[in-house]
Design a protein around this motif. Sequence first.
Motif: not given
Length: 426
Positions: A317-333
């Motif tokens: 499935h492809s669909f759109e999601v509001k950016m405000s609904h996404l919680t994204i992290y990256k591991i490592g700096a």
Amino acid sequence: MTIQGKMTEKEFKLEPDCELRFEVEGKKETVDLKLLSGKAEVFGTELAPDKPYTFFSGAKAAVYTWHGCTLKLTGNTEGTYIAKETPMVMYLNTHACLERLRKHADEGLNRGEDTRGPVTMIVGPGDVGKSTLCRILLNYAVRMGRRPIFVDLDVGQGSIAIPGTIGAILVERAASVGEGFSQEAPLVYNFGHLVPLANLTFYNILVSRMAATVQDKMVGNRKVAASGVIINTCGWVKDEGYKSLTHVAQAFEVDVIIVLDQERLYNELVRDIPFIKIVFLPKSGGVVERTPPMRISARDDRIREYYYGLHTKYHPHSFEVKMSHLTIYKIGAPALPDSCMPADMKVDDHMTKLVPVEPGVKLKHHMLAVSLATEPKDLLTSNVAGFICVLDVDDENKMVKVLSPQPKPLPKTILILTEIQFMDSN
């Protein structure tokens, strides 16, 4: 006997202890294999008589017979020949030794002892047939009525989920000739890179977590405990890669290490881990070395298969999601120079640091892991539910279009940004 040129239909008569090897050429080619008489197997999976088995583009197959057989190939193949020298007898002897250890574990469990079957780790440089040997040993175990656990720690391959992951599955039946092992309810941890060196600290944390989870599974299921574990590893065997292999052996409390093709690695392991049984085995002459473009193509195919299936067609499935609904992290700096680091902070702390990611165009074509963690503090050691791919980013309307194996909405969990990229051409 080498067969020159293309063919549409050809019969092959194999003597005992011989192997028919072939590759499927062309982008949309398929080749059908049929066992006409005798008995034969493909990487440990027995062939049924008179049943056509279909191999698709890019397949590299070896059909082995212990007692002799007649085979028919229909379709265009390349590199097709019969090999009279194979390491299969040595591979069978290895299986027999592991089976003795499983029987010993069974006897101990019957007496009420806290015992388990062999935990076996297969190591060696790239392109020596580690994955194939895993498949053979797992298939032979299942054919004996065992239920072993298969653990894949090769993040460059990601055979249980997608590249950039480590995974484990309980093997309850022999692998399908064309599609491999059934992958229902796999346990998958997201690493997010194609080589362990990209974040070795995090990789080792995941390996330890996987080992603990697998050991818990063995404690809770007597049949699984007696059957043991088969572990596939990366082809990185020098320097830090060697240290990583010793960490795997320690974390999983490995009983047997099988070294494919490299005597130097065998001797180093014998020297450094004398309390573990180390076995040296040759690689098969049918192993094909892959070029970097071939590896890239194989990784893309693996991700495409995750969404669209290999032979059974899935419908993602492809669909759109509001950016405000996404919680994204990256591991490592990025690590700071020693002079800039607080006195109580170690370099390793940077490798496991959680960095919040703002949704934006930089996400395009990246794979995002859907973690089962509901709190950021659990991200490092939580397994994942699956993966979505960012197809497009609309900065103006603050929307992200994603490709997902399931329909919307996305589960309300945390997403992890990976370095793995995929351009969907379907």
